[in-house]
Design a protein around this motif. Structure first.
Motif, short mmCIF file in Angstrom:
data_model
loop_
_atom_site.label_atom_id
_atom_site.label_comp_id
_atom_site.label_asym_id
_atom_site.label_seq_id
_atom_site.Cartn_x
_atom_site.Cartn_y
_atom_site.Cartn_z
N LEU A 15 -3.66 13.36 2.30
CA LEU A 15 -3.09 14.14 1.22
C LEU A 15 -1.62 14.60 1.78
N ALA A 16 -1.04 14.38 3.06
CA ALA A 16 0.04 14.61 3.47
C ALA A 16 1.19 13.95 2.79
N THR A 17 0.92 12.72 2.28
CA THR A 17 1.95 12.16 1.70
C THR A 17 2.03 12.34 0.05
N ALA A 18 1.36 13.54 -0.27
CA ALA A 18 1.30 13.94 -1.64
C ALA A 18 0.96 12.71 -2.63
N PRO A 19 -0.02 12.00 -2.40
CA PRO A 19 -0.59 10.99 -3.49
C PRO A 19 -0.80 11.40 -4.70
N THR A 20 -0.84 10.67 -5.86
CA THR A 20 -1.06 10.89 -7.19
C THR A 20 -2.75 10.53 -7.36
N VAL A 21 -3.03 9.71 -6.51
CA VAL A 21 -4.58 9.41 -6.42
C VAL A 21 -5.13 9.58 -5.06
N PRO A 59 0.81 -1.08 -0.10
CA PRO A 59 0.06 0.09 -0.08
C PRO A 59 0.77 1.30 0.01
N GLU A 60 1.95 1.25 0.68
CA GLU A 60 2.74 2.71 0.92
C GLU A 60 3.64 2.83 -0.35
N GLY A 61 3.64 1.65 -1.30
CA GLY A 61 4.23 2.16 -2.41
C GLY A 61 3.45 2.39 -3.63
N ARG A 62 2.10 2.59 -3.52
CA ARG A 62 1.41 2.97 -4.58
C ARG A 62 0.89 4.41 -4.79
N GLY A 63 1.33 5.35 -4.11
CA GLY A 63 1.14 6.68 -4.34
C GLY A 63 -0.30 7.03 -4.24
N VAL A 64 -0.97 6.41 -3.32
CA VAL A 64 -2.29 6.38 -3.02
C VAL A 64 -2.78 6.73 -1.77
N GLY A 65 -3.81 7.70 -1.84
CA GLY A 65 -4.48 8.16 -0.26
C GLY A 65 -5.75 7.72 -0.08
N ILE A 66 -6.25 7.27 1.02
CA ILE A 66 -7.52 7.02 1.15
C ILE A 66 -8.07 7.37 2.30
N VAL A 67 -9.46 7.71 2.18
CA VAL A 67 -10.21 8.17 3.48
C VAL A 67 -11.52 7.49 3.47
N TYR A 68 -11.76 6.77 4.66
CA TYR A 68 -12.74 5.87 4.86
C TYR A 68 -14.22 6.70 5.45
N GLN A 69 -15.11 5.95 5.46
CA GLN A 69 -16.43 6.45 5.85
C GLN A 69 -16.42 6.68 7.42
N GLU A 76 -8.37 22.90 -7.27
CA GLU A 76 -6.95 23.33 -7.01
C GLU A 76 -5.90 22.65 -7.27
N THR A 77 -5.88 21.17 -7.03
CA THR A 77 -4.74 20.35 -6.95
C THR A 77 -4.69 19.41 -8.31
N GLY A 78 -5.90 19.35 -9.09
CA GLY A 78 -5.87 18.44 -10.12
C GLY A 78 -5.73 16.87 -9.84
N LEU A 79 -5.78 16.89 -8.46
CA LEU A 79 -5.83 15.29 -8.29
C LEU A 79 -6.86 14.08 -8.92
N THR A 80 -6.34 12.96 -9.07
CA THR A 80 -7.30 11.94 -9.74
C THR A 80 -8.03 11.45 -8.51
N VAL A 81 -9.48 11.45 -8.50
CA VAL A 81 -10.20 11.06 -7.23
C VAL A 81 -11.06 9.85 -7.92
#
Length: 344
Positions: free
Chosen positions: A145-151, A69-79, A179-184
């Motif tokens: 978002l603190a880890t600057a994910p691409t997704v 998970p930590e190598g994927r460049g992904v941030g996740i927010v749960y319910q 503002e960020t252009g993140l893929t969500v």
């Protein structure tokens, strides 16, 4: 961007079945579907927190299928935010920095910017157990978002919030994306989220994708009876075609030029208009029927009407119901514009 190729995940009693999905760079994409359809499982497959049985996952051009998970460049927010109750707000936000390659000073600078942007500066020393629902979601978002994910992956982040917080966080997602252009990629069951945030959506049903398209395409032109019912076309009725004319039961639909092999007609309840039977405003092609039920919902009422054995569901303003003196058992005319009948 996110590309999912023939994703298979097997769990006891449920599986994802060769799911293909593509989320474009910088797109806000929503996964919709009933409970148990597999939406969160797709999200967790992209995040790398479930074991997949087959397929490939690409994030920002990199095949991450075998990465942790930590190598994927992904941030996740749960319910439920999944914050650490024993840590303060500030320590929750910078928790993930130790597991990423970004330098701690650069990460802390990013955190400070997020803290200011999300209005969390005054909360940093507080326990997360003392926060409101909206505050917890802002902390969870800052941590993701603190880890600057691409997704950014969002799993029903608004469903547990009070209405007053829900619109606040929805506005926050909208402005951050702009503002960020993140893929969500967001999982939701709320149509308001899809209409206000998403550029495209996918409808899931029992582990497979039923339809993908823009919000307007999916909600106005569903490809299956399941999608039509799911997006609110409460009248999804079997159709047969005789000599080029579609019939619902014994009711012929006045739809010239609509050729094809159709199995269902889908009509939104708000597109069925009622008038007292025998009204001068009755038009050609209207149906007569009788009101079988009326459910008062306050400003509007939900009605069912039996027209030659075919049950239609419709809605109308309660004030109009009173003015026309329509009651259970009353004879009515059903007016349906052919352009509002969607054949599937």
């Amino acid at each position: 961007m996110i590309r999912i190729d023939r994703l298979n995940v097997r769990l006891p009693g449920f599986s994802l079945k060769s799911v293909d999905l593509c989320v474009e760079q910088g797109e806000f994409f929503c996964l919709l579907g009933p409970t148990g359809a597999g939406k969160t499982l797709i999200l967790e497959s992209v995040a790398g927190v479930v074991t997949i049985a087959g397929g490939r996952i690409v994030v920002s051009g990199c095949d991450v299928t075998g990465l942790p998970p930590e190598g994927r460049g992904v941030g996740i927010v749960y319910q439920d935010c999944a914050l650490f109750p024993h840590l303060s707000v500030g320590r929750n936000i910078d928790f993930g920095l130790r597991y990423h390659r970004r330098s701690i000073p650069a990460g802390r600078a990013m955190c400070r910017d997020l803290i200011d942007r999300l209005g969390l500066a005054s909360l940093l020393d507080r326990s997360v157990t003392t926060l409101s629902g909206g505050e917890k979601q802002r902390v969870a978002l800052a941590r993701a978002l603190a880890t600057a994910p691409t997704v950014l992956l969002l799993d029903e982040p608004l469903s547990s919030l009070d209405p007053c917080f829900r619109e606040e966080i929805r506005d926050l997602f909208r402005s951050l994306h702009r503002e960020t252009g993140l893929t969500v990629l967001m999982v939701t069951h709320d149509f308001t989220d899809a209409h206000s945030l998403a550029q495209r959506v996918a409808i899931l049903n029992d582990g497979h994708v039923e339809q993908v398209g823009t919000v307007e395409e999916v909600f106005r032109r569903p490809l299956t009876a399941f999608v039509a019912d799911f997006v609110g076309m409460k009248n999804v009725l079997p159709v047969r075609v005789e000599n080029g004319i579609p019939f619902i039961g014994d009711l012929a639909l006045a739809m010239p030029g609509r050729k094809g092999h159709f199995r269902h007609a889908a009509i939104r309840p708000e597109h069925i208009h009622l008038l007292p039977a025998g009204s001068d405003a009755m038009s050609n092609g209207s149906f007569t029927g009788r009101i079988t039920t009326i459910s008062n919902q306050g400003f509007f009422a939900e009605l069912t009407v039996d027209a030659a054995g075919v049950i239609f569901k419709t809605v109308m303003l309660t004030s109009s119901l009173v003015v026309m003196d329509l009651r259970q058992g009353a004879a009515v005319s059903l007016q349906i514009d052919p352009a509002d009948i969607h054949l599937i």
